[in-house]
Write an enzyme that holds these catalytic residues in place. Structure first.
Site, mmCIF file in Angstrom:
data_model
loop_
_atom_site.group_PDB
_atom_site.id
_atom_site.type_symbol
_atom_site.label_atom_id
_atom_site.label_comp_id
_atom_site.label_asym_id
_atom_site.label_seq_id
_atom_site.Cartn_x
_atom_site.Cartn_y
_atom_site.Cartn_z
ATOM 1 N N ILE A 46 0.870 -1.178 0.000
ATOM 2 C CA ILE A 46 0.000 0.000 0.000
ATOM 3 C C ILE A 46 0.908 1.229 0.000
ATOM 4 O O ILE A 46 1.582 1.507 1.001
ATOM 5 C CB ILE A 46 -0.906 0.001 1.254
ATOM 6 C CG1 ILE A 46 -1.705 -1.307 1.341
ATOM 7 C CG2 ILE A 46 -1.832 1.217 1.239
ATOM 8 C CD1 ILE A 46 -2.420 -1.527 2.669
ATOM 9 N N GLU A 58 4.064 -8.047 2.949
ATOM 10 C CA GLU A 58 4.323 -8.978 4.054
ATOM 11 C C GLU A 58 3.905 -8.373 5.378
ATOM 12 O O GLU A 58 3.269 -9.024 6.213
ATOM 13 C CB GLU A 58 5.822 -9.320 4.106
ATOM 14 C CG GLU A 58 6.358 -9.988 2.852
ATOM 15 C CD GLU A 58 6.886 -9.012 1.815
ATOM 16 O OE1 GLU A 58 6.279 -7.924 1.635
ATOM 17 O OE2 GLU A 58 7.893 -9.324 1.165
ATOM 18 N N CYS A 99 10.691 -6.064 6.584
ATOM 19 C CA CYS A 99 9.701 -7.155 6.700
ATOM 20 C C CYS A 99 10.322 -8.392 7.345
ATOM 21 O O CYS A 99 9.671 -9.080 8.133
ATOM 22 C CB CYS A 99 9.125 -7.500 5.330
ATOM 23 S SG CYS A 99 8.020 -6.208 4.724
HETATM 24 N N1 THU Z 1 7.529 -4.258 -1.587
HETATM 25 C C1 THU Z 1 6.789 -5.175 -0.894
HETATM 26 O O1 THU Z 1 5.562 -5.005 -0.738
HETATM 27 N N2 THU Z 1 7.412 -6.252 -0.398
HETATM 28 C C2 THU Z 1 8.726 -6.557 -0.609
HETATM 29 O O2 THU Z 1 9.190 -7.554 -0.110
HETATM 30 C C3 THU Z 1 9.570 -5.672 -1.417
HETATM 31 C C4 THU Z 1 8.965 -4.371 -1.777
HETATM 32 C C5 THU Z 1 6.846 -3.095 -2.172
HETATM 33 C C6 THU Z 1 7.128 -1.771 -1.528
HETATM 34 C C7 THU Z 1 6.804 -0.821 -2.672
HETATM 35 O O3 THU Z 1 5.425 -0.581 -2.686
HETATM 36 C C8 THU Z 1 7.159 -1.594 -3.920
HETATM 37 O O4 THU Z 1 7.235 -2.961 -3.518
HETATM 38 C C9 THU Z 1 8.477 -1.191 -4.554
HETATM 39 O O5 THU Z 1 9.502 -1.191 -3.614
#
Ligand code: THU
Length: 144
Positions: A46, A58, A99
């Site tokens: 988000i 995550e 995370c």
């Molecule tokens: N992002 C995640 O949701 N999880 C991850 O493990 C790596 C990165 C998201 C954060 C951001 O919204 C986008 O990926 C680019 O970094």
């Protein structure tokens, strides 16, 4: 963990990915977190116009579960790709360091499994301790 459950979690992560709110990076992430009570929690990333408040998929899943009183987990499946990349293509999406540390708060590094998937056929399973070696956790704050 049974292979069927690994595949189920991957399918759930793809379902979770559909809700990703990614107007800035256009990188869609989905996570499916399996609790020890059998429940599965979905999470998506988000994003925010101010960038730093962005929450990863995550952490969304972990915080949803913990906010409902669930703190014991077995595994998480994570999928991620740039918008428009068809399911089953692209690459693995390893969880960011923040995370990993959030998982470390609630999950046993020796047994908690992190499933990184491109598809239900192409995936790799890691223990949390492999992704976050020599970690700092709740026990380190206890008086010994
Ligand atoms: N992002 C995640 O949701 N999880 C991850 O493990 C790596 C990165 C998201 C954060 C951001 O919204 C986008 O990926 C680019 O970094």
């Amino acid at each position: 963990m049974e292979r069927d459950m690994e595949k189920r979690l991957i399918a759930e992560a793809f379902a979770a990915q559909k809700a990703a709110y990614v107007p800035y990076s256009h990188f869609c992430v989905g996570a499916a977190l399996l609790a020890k009570n059998g429940k599965i929690y979905h999470g998506c990333n988000i994003e925010n116009a101010s960038y730093t408040p962005t929450n990863c998929a995550e952490r969304t899943a972990v915080f949803k579960a913990v906010s409902e009183g669930v703190r014991e987990f077995e595994a998480i499946a994570v999928v991620g790709n740039k918008e428009g990349v068809p399911r089953g293509e692209g690459d693995f999406c390893p969880p960011c360091g923040v995370c990993r540390q959030v998982m470390r708060e609630f999950c046993d590094p020796e047994t908690f499994r992190v499933i990184l998937a491109v598809s239900e056929e192409k995936y790799r399973v890691f223990l949390l301790k492999e992704l976050l070696p020599m970690s700092f956790g709740p026990e380190d704050l206890r008086v010994k």
